[in-house]
Scaffold this motif. Sequence first.
Motif, PDB file in Angstrom:
ATOM      1  N   VAL B 291     -10.979  -7.004   8.779  1.00  0.00           N
ATOM      2  CA  VAL B 291     -10.830  -5.961  10.041  1.00  0.00           C
ATOM      3  C   VAL B 291      -9.399  -5.407   9.965  1.00  0.00           C
ATOM      4  N   ASP B 292      -8.327  -6.328  10.151  1.00  0.00           N
ATOM      5  CA  ASP B 292      -6.991  -5.768  10.166  1.00  0.00           C
ATOM      6  C   ASP B 292      -6.452  -5.063   9.030  1.00  0.00           C
ATOM      7  N   LEU B 293      -7.203  -5.380   7.571  1.00  0.00           N
ATOM      8  CA  LEU B 293      -6.599  -4.874   6.491  1.00  0.00           C
ATOM      9  C   LEU B 293      -7.320  -3.560   6.461  1.00  0.00           C
ATOM     10  N   LEU B 294      -8.464  -3.360   6.976  1.00  0.00           N
ATOM     11  CA  LEU B 294      -9.476  -2.049   7.028  1.00  0.00           C
ATOM     12  C   LEU B 294      -8.696  -1.170   8.013  1.00  0.00           C
ATOM     13  N   TYR B 295      -7.900  -1.538   9.115  1.00  0.00           N
ATOM     14  CA  TYR B 295      -7.312  -0.770  10.119  1.00  0.00           C
ATOM     15  C   TYR B 295      -6.450  -0.154   9.599  1.00  0.00           C
ATOM     16  N   SER B 296      -5.405  -0.777   8.633  1.00  0.00           N
ATOM     17  CA  SER B 296      -4.237  -0.254   8.109  1.00  0.00           C
ATOM     18  C   SER B 296      -4.793   0.825   6.907  1.00  0.00           C
ATOM     19  N   LEU B 297      -5.839   0.682   6.391  1.00  0.00           N
ATOM     20  CA  LEU B 297      -6.337   1.607   5.348  1.00  0.00           C
ATOM     21  C   LEU B 297      -6.734   2.812   6.317  1.00  0.00           C
ATOM     22  N   LEU B 298      -7.370   2.630   7.386  1.00  0.00           N
ATOM     23  CA  LEU B 298      -8.002   4.004   8.170  1.00  0.00           C
ATOM     24  C   LEU B 298      -7.035   4.972   8.783  1.00  0.00           C
ATOM     25  N   ASP B 299      -6.163   3.981   9.486  1.00  0.00           N
ATOM     26  CA  ASP B 299      -4.981   4.512  10.273  1.00  0.00           C
ATOM     27  C   ASP B 299      -3.662   4.199   9.636  1.00  0.00           C
ATOM     28  N   LYS B 300      -3.103   5.145   9.191  1.00  0.00           N
ATOM     29  CA  LYS B 300      -1.737   4.638   7.939  1.00  0.00           C
ATOM     30  C   LYS B 300      -0.693   4.407   9.278  1.00  0.00           C
ATOM     31  N   ARG B 301      -0.697   4.668  10.504  1.00  0.00           N
ATOM     32  CA  ARG B 301       0.270   4.524  11.391  1.00  0.00           C
ATOM     33  C   ARG B 301       0.283   2.843  11.741  1.00  0.00           C
ATOM     34  N   ILE B 302      -0.521   2.213  11.687  1.00  0.00           N
ATOM     35  CA  ILE B 302      -0.814   0.792  11.977  1.00  0.00           C
ATOM     36  C   ILE B 302       0.028   0.126  11.007  1.00  0.00           C
ATOM     37  N   ARG B 303       1.113  -0.724  11.350  1.00  0.00           N
ATOM     38  CA  ARG B 303       1.730  -1.680  10.438  1.00  0.00           C
ATOM     39  C   ARG B 303       0.977  -2.945  10.501  1.00  0.00           C
TER      40      ARG B 303
END
Lengths: 329, 306
Positions: B291-303
């Motif tokens: 989930v966390d990895l998908l998050y950073s893929l979907l939303d580039k602002r998330i580090r």
Amino acid sequence: MPEASTRPASLHRPGGWQSVRRNRPAMLSLGFLSLLALLALLGPPLMPEALKTTSEGAFLPPLSPGAHAPVTHLLGTDKNGQDLCYRLLSGARVSLGVGLSGAAISLVIGTLYGMVSGFAGGRVDALLMRTVDLLYAVPRILFIMIFIAAFDGLLKDAVDGLRLHAQASGWLWLEDTARRLLPYSKIVVMVLSLGLVEWLSMARLIRGQVLVLRELPFVTAARAMGQSGWRILRLHLLPNLSTLILTYLTLTIPAVILDESFLSFLGLGIEDPAASWGSLLKDGAQVINPVESKWWLLAFPAALMSLSLLALNFLGDGLRDAFDPRSGD
Amino acid sequence: MLTFLLRRLISSALVLFFAVSLTFLLTRMLPGGPFDREKTGSARVQEALQEKYKLNGTLWQQYTSYLADLARLDLRVSTKYRDWSVAEILGQKLPASLKLGGIAFVLASTLGVLLGMIAAMHRDTPVDWAAMVGALVAISIPTFITGPFLIAIFALWLRWLPVGGWGSVSHLILPSVCLAAPYIAYVARLMRNSLLDVLRSDFLRTARAKGLTETQAVARHAVKVAILPVVTYLGPLAAHLLTGSMVVESVFNISGAGSLFVNSIQNRDVFPLCGAVIVYCALLVFFNLVVDLLYSLLDKRIRLHA
């Protein structure tokens, strides 16, 4: 959620209750639930004695006359010749009662935990919230089963001990009460177990809201006046959380009812002669077969339970739309 | 990225350790033991059995010796099914649950997201209303009611599908639909609410202003943001579905891992229980990481930082 700080009274939006009242499904659900609660409370004591006991007329279809007594079995009878309508209403007492008290216990724990965590902040908050995260990692059914196994023996022994003590001392009424209470001790065990397991989401929710509230000027003012932390929590934060708590109480009740019925369906919950919707469904599922359909034993409990859960969810949704600041306008 | 993965690995190991410890200690503290129903219930037989299954000594000694075995990747043997090791039990019961749960997960995520999108794009129309009432109905009716109901219609009345059992593709349809139904509904509600929030935002107004149709705007811009809360929900859901459902498996007569938790506690069979908890926790931390990895893929602002 940047607008939260500019909208301090967001929890008590003036139109909140009006918006619930205008929500037709929610009001219809409230009416249905009130009627059901009234029937469950007043119905069983007012029914004729002949409907409450076992009889020789087993598996009578709906609307058939009683085997001996001049009564009508509105919804038919079960394998012991007991009236299904009576069983269903006393089952409603147990299911709704377990749901309400289980949800209330989880609410008290969750609210206290969330308030302390959010208000204390810093390390205490981090520790308490990591604990919640860890508890989330263990399957819920595991805790429920472990609590049931732990409490069940304890409570049964306690009631049985009381009965034996009363017997030895010659207090007949106490002995009688203890004996009649014995099958119901499982209900108390279920309430405790489900209540002790369901509070995690509530704690997170309350903590999130307290984090917003505690930064508001009236809390600073209360602090400046020298009020203690507990006093601020009780006098200033709790009232602002009340509608949120009410909303999630309404949504936790169906979850607890579902858990209880699930356990009773598997034969781990409510035991005869007490009944709940789950145990009635279990009995119904046991006698269903394609050759000779005793459909009423499955259909009526399923319908009543599904309708009640649907009504509770509709009501909870209506309350959430009206009061939860995070659910949008 | 590497430090993120490393830190997550450590915290995952901690979660696993905590869950196993709690399960082991609580189960061993429960009244009643695994050998209570032995026919030759003498104290010496009990002692011998306890020693054989390494459940002798104080609770602390039992616990540390179990941890030592776990570190050697030894899950030990069941005290109830004497000839079976925990690894064998899991190997036999898990595949059916994984298959069923996997299908249910795919159904829940795809159908749920699709339904939620349709409802949000037709907000306050009969389409939206029907989808959301349907979703609430699906959430409110427990699986032990939908299961027999589906069997009565599709197996007994229409005779399209088998009543229960395991083997062909047709055996999979009813149980996976039954398992997925409430979660399709949860995902649909989540997706609808989240998409409604996004549809109000400024960047979508820009997308419409530059001439995109509503469908194009949603497909190209809104979905990527609106799906984030759904992705968060799907992580724990995957772990939950893949470890089996006791109700669905018993209604459709499937030998899966769903009953492992309940039966093991009933039998005070601590090692298979801990094994099942390990599998559940491993899946949970794995999917949370996804989930966390998908998050950073979907939303580039998330580090990523743990």
